[in-house]
Design a protein around this motif. Sequence first.
Motif, PDB file in Angstrom:
ATOM      1  N   PRO A 109      47.575  31.357  47.333  1.00 27.76           N
ATOM      2  CA  PRO A 109      46.721  32.421  47.856  1.00 27.76           C
ATOM      3  C   PRO A 109      46.909  33.742  47.118  1.00 27.76           C
ATOM      4  O   PRO A 109      45.964  34.516  46.977  1.00 27.76           O
ATOM      5  CB  PRO A 109      47.161  32.536  49.326  1.00 27.76           C
ATOM      6  N   ARG A 110      48.113  34.000  46.619  1.00 28.27           N
ATOM      7  CA  ARG A 110      48.345  35.234  45.862  1.00 28.27           C
ATOM      8  C   ARG A 110      47.517  35.250  44.583  1.00 28.27           C
ATOM      9  O   ARG A 110      47.040  36.300  44.152  1.00 28.27           O
ATOM     10  CB  ARG A 110      49.826  35.386  45.530  1.00 28.27           C
ATOM     11  N   GLU A 111      47.347  34.067  43.972  1.00 29.18           N
ATOM     12  CA  GLU A 111      46.523  34.000  42.762  1.00 29.18           C
ATOM     13  C   GLU A 111      45.065  34.273  43.101  1.00 29.18           C
ATOM     14  O   GLU A 111      44.355  34.957  42.349  1.00 29.18           O
ATOM     15  CB  GLU A 111      46.649  32.639  42.081  1.00 29.18           C
ATOM     16  N   LEU A 112      44.603  33.745  44.244  1.00 27.61           N
ATOM     17  CA  LEU A 112      43.228  34.011  44.653  1.00 27.61           C
ATOM     18  C   LEU A 112      43.004  35.509  44.842  1.00 27.61           C
ATOM     19  O   LEU A 112      42.002  36.063  44.368  1.00 27.61           O
ATOM     20  CB  LEU A 112      42.918  33.267  45.953  1.00 27.61           C
ATOM     21  N   VAL A 113      43.936  36.184  45.513  1.00 27.81           N
ATOM     22  CA  VAL A 113      43.806  37.626  45.727  1.00 27.81           C
ATOM     23  C   VAL A 113      43.806  38.366  44.390  1.00 27.81           C
ATOM     24  O   VAL A 113      43.012  39.294  44.172  1.00 27.81           O
ATOM     25  CB  VAL A 113      44.937  38.151  46.632  1.00 27.81           C
ATOM     26  N   ALA A 114      44.685  37.956  43.472  1.00 28.11           N
ATOM     27  CA  ALA A 114      44.727  38.594  42.154  1.00 28.11           C
ATOM     28  C   ALA A 114      43.402  38.424  41.423  1.00 28.11           C
ATOM     29  O   ALA A 114      42.902  39.361  40.783  1.00 28.11           O
ATOM     30  CB  ALA A 114      45.870  38.003  41.326  1.00 28.11           C
ATOM     31  N   ARG A 115      42.815  37.232  41.518  1.00 29.23           N
ATOM     32  CA  ARG A 115      41.532  36.984  40.855  1.00 29.23           C
ATOM     33  C   ARG A 115      40.408  37.777  41.515  1.00 29.23           C
ATOM     34  O   ARG A 115      39.522  38.296  40.823  1.00 29.23           O
ATOM     35  CB  ARG A 115      41.214  35.491  40.857  1.00 29.23           C
ATOM     36  N   ILE A 116      40.425  37.877  42.843  1.00 29.39           N
ATOM     37  CA  ILE A 116      39.428  38.690  43.540  1.00 29.39           C
ATOM     38  C   ILE A 116      39.478  40.131  43.044  1.00 29.39           C
ATOM     39  O   ILE A 116      38.457  40.730  42.695  1.00 29.39           O
ATOM     40  CB  ILE A 116      39.662  38.647  45.067  1.00 29.39           C
ATOM     41  N   ARG A 117      40.672  40.689  42.999  1.00 27.46           N
ATOM     42  CA  ARG A 117      40.803  42.094  42.590  1.00 27.46           C
ATOM     43  C   ARG A 117      40.413  42.289  41.129  1.00 27.46           C
ATOM     44  O   ARG A 117      39.801  43.303  40.770  1.00 27.46           O
ATOM     45  CB  ARG A 117      42.227  42.566  42.866  1.00 27.46           C
ATOM     46  N   ALA A 118      40.724  41.311  40.292  1.00 29.09           N
ATOM     47  CA  ALA A 118      40.356  41.408  38.872  1.00 29.09           C
ATOM     48  C   ALA A 118      38.837  41.375  38.710  1.00 29.09           C
ATOM     49  O   ALA A 118      38.262  42.148  37.946  1.00 29.09           O
ATOM     50  CB  ALA A 118      41.005  40.275  38.086  1.00 29.09           C
ATOM     51  N   VAL A 119      38.182  40.462  39.436  1.00 26.72           N
ATOM     52  CA  VAL A 119      36.731  40.368  39.349  1.00 26.72           C
ATOM     53  C   VAL A 119      36.068  41.648  39.862  1.00 26.72           C
ATOM     54  O   VAL A 119      35.126  42.162  39.257  1.00 26.72           O
ATOM     55  CB  VAL A 119      36.220  39.146  40.152  1.00 26.72           C
ATOM     56  N   LEU A 120      36.560  42.194  40.975  1.00 26.62           N
ATOM     57  CA  LEU A 120      35.996  43.420  41.528  1.00 26.62           C
ATOM     58  C   LEU A 120      36.204  44.597  40.581  1.00 26.62           C
ATOM     59  O   LEU A 120      35.337  45.466  40.450  1.00 26.62           O
ATOM     60  CB  LEU A 120      36.605  43.720  42.893  1.00 26.62           C
ATOM     61  N   ARG A 121      37.359  44.634  39.899  1.00 27.81           N
ATOM     62  CA  ARG A 121      37.581  45.702  38.912  1.00 27.81           C
ATOM     63  C   ARG A 121      36.590  45.584  37.765  1.00 27.81           C
ATOM     64  O   ARG A 121      36.021  46.583  37.321  1.00 27.81           O
ATOM     65  CB  ARG A 121      39.019  45.635  38.376  1.00 27.81           C
ATOM     66  N   ARG A 122      36.377  44.363  37.284  1.00 29.75           N
ATOM     67  CA  ARG A 122      35.439  44.176  36.178  1.00 29.75           C
ATOM     68  C   ARG A 122      34.030  44.573  36.596  1.00 29.75           C
ATOM     69  O   ARG A 122      33.301  45.208  35.830  1.00 29.75           O
ATOM     70  CB  ARG A 122      35.428  42.710  35.717  1.00 29.75           C
ATOM     71  N   GLN A 123      33.650  44.223  37.823  1.00 26.68           N
ATOM     72  CA  GLN A 123      32.320  44.575  38.293  1.00 26.68           C
ATOM     73  C   GLN A 123      32.165  46.089  38.406  1.00 26.68           C
ATOM     74  O   GLN A 123      31.124  46.641  38.067  1.00 26.68           O
ATOM     75  CB  GLN A 123      32.042  43.939  39.651  1.00 26.68           C
ATOM     76  N   SER A 124      33.215  46.740  38.886  1.00 27.29           N
ATOM     77  CA  SER A 124      33.163  48.191  39.037  1.00 27.29           C
ATOM     78  C   SER A 124      32.960  48.868  37.693  1.00 27.29           C
ATOM     79  O   SER A 124      32.149  49.777  37.538  1.00 27.29           O
ATOM     80  CB  SER A 124      34.451  48.697  39.687  1.00 27.29           C
ATOM     81  N   ILE A 125      33.686  48.396  36.673  1.00 28.45           N
ATOM     82  CA  ILE A 125      33.562  48.985  35.335  1.00 28.45           C
ATOM     83  C   ILE A 125      32.189  48.704  34.753  1.00 28.45           C
ATOM     84  O   ILE A 125      31.510  49.580  34.224  1.00 28.45           O
ATOM     85  CB  ILE A 125      34.660  48.437  34.405  1.00 28.45           C
ATOM     86  N   ALA A 126      31.735  47.433  34.853  1.00 24.02           N
ATOM     87  CA  ALA A 126      30.428  47.061  34.308  1.00 24.02           C
ATOM     88  C   ALA A 126      29.312  47.771  35.050  1.00 24.02           C
ATOM     89  O   ALA A 126      28.357  48.264  34.450  1.00 24.02           O
ATOM     90  CB  ALA A 126      30.232  45.555  34.398  1.00 24.02           C
ATOM     91  N   GLY A 127      29.436  47.832  36.380  1.00 25.44           N
ATOM     92  CA  GLY A 127      28.398  48.470  37.170  1.00 25.44           C
ATOM     93  C   GLY A 127      28.268  49.944  36.854  1.00 25.44           C
ATOM     94  O   GLY A 127      27.166  50.477  36.782  1.00 25.44           O
ATOM     95  N   PHE A 128      29.381  50.624  36.618  1.00 24.62           N
ATOM     96  CA  PHE A 128      29.335  52.050  36.321  1.00 24.62           C
ATOM     97  C   PHE A 128      28.584  52.309  35.033  1.00 24.62           C
ATOM     98  O   PHE A 128      27.870  53.289  34.895  1.00 24.62           O
ATOM     99  CB  PHE A 128      30.754  52.608  36.217  1.00 24.62           C
TER     100      PHE A 128
END
Length: 242
Positions: A109-128
Amino acid sequence: MSAQCQILVIDDDERLRSLISSYLTQEGFNVSVTGDSEEAFLIIYEKDPHLIILDINLPGANGLTICRKLRHTGIVTPIIMLTARGDDSDRIYGLEIGADDYLTKPFNPRELVARIRAVLRRQSIAGFSLFETESIVYKFGRFVLDLKKQSLAKNGEDIHISGAEFALLRLLISEVGKPISRDQLVARMTSKEHHPDQRGIDMLVFRLRKRLDDRETLGGMIRTLRGVGYIFVADVSTEKGA
């Protein structure tokens, strides 16, 4: 990043859904769950989650079908796909049709959380990068749209709005009083990360109207021009932001 972040878990394994939901809730995420593909679409349209965790092996419409349908309708919500198989063809195909990441069961589950946060960070950067970074604020009715902050507020309180909804509202406001065709909106909304079609634009307008408490009436802010597209008719003032 997890504060007020809405995650939708789509998996027909009730035990796994419960475990994922409990763990993500402990990590501060707001979590919705379903094991039914039809209910999944209702939740997506109603709650507009920030990220979807999608099992590839669902009964009925499988995860690949759901992912493909979401992308074809212009919904760019990040998707992390889950599967019990380690088949490279599934993983590659999932990424090709628009999944953002892939995790094979069983997983930590820790890996899932890490992947969630990584994907959200990438989206935030791309979206901006999709939007102008100038400090301009649009005010209309009880609402304030801040381009620099990429935020929408009503009576001073922030309203959750997705990146695609923000982009569409910004386009409509920039052409206030002018009809914009669906084709024009598709062309101007299309980017490397985002490939909407006309149905996707219609769905974004539907969700924007809900955000703005707007009804499709003569007094509404976003009006439909039959056979043409849309027009934004509110009184809009513009000023420099902070």
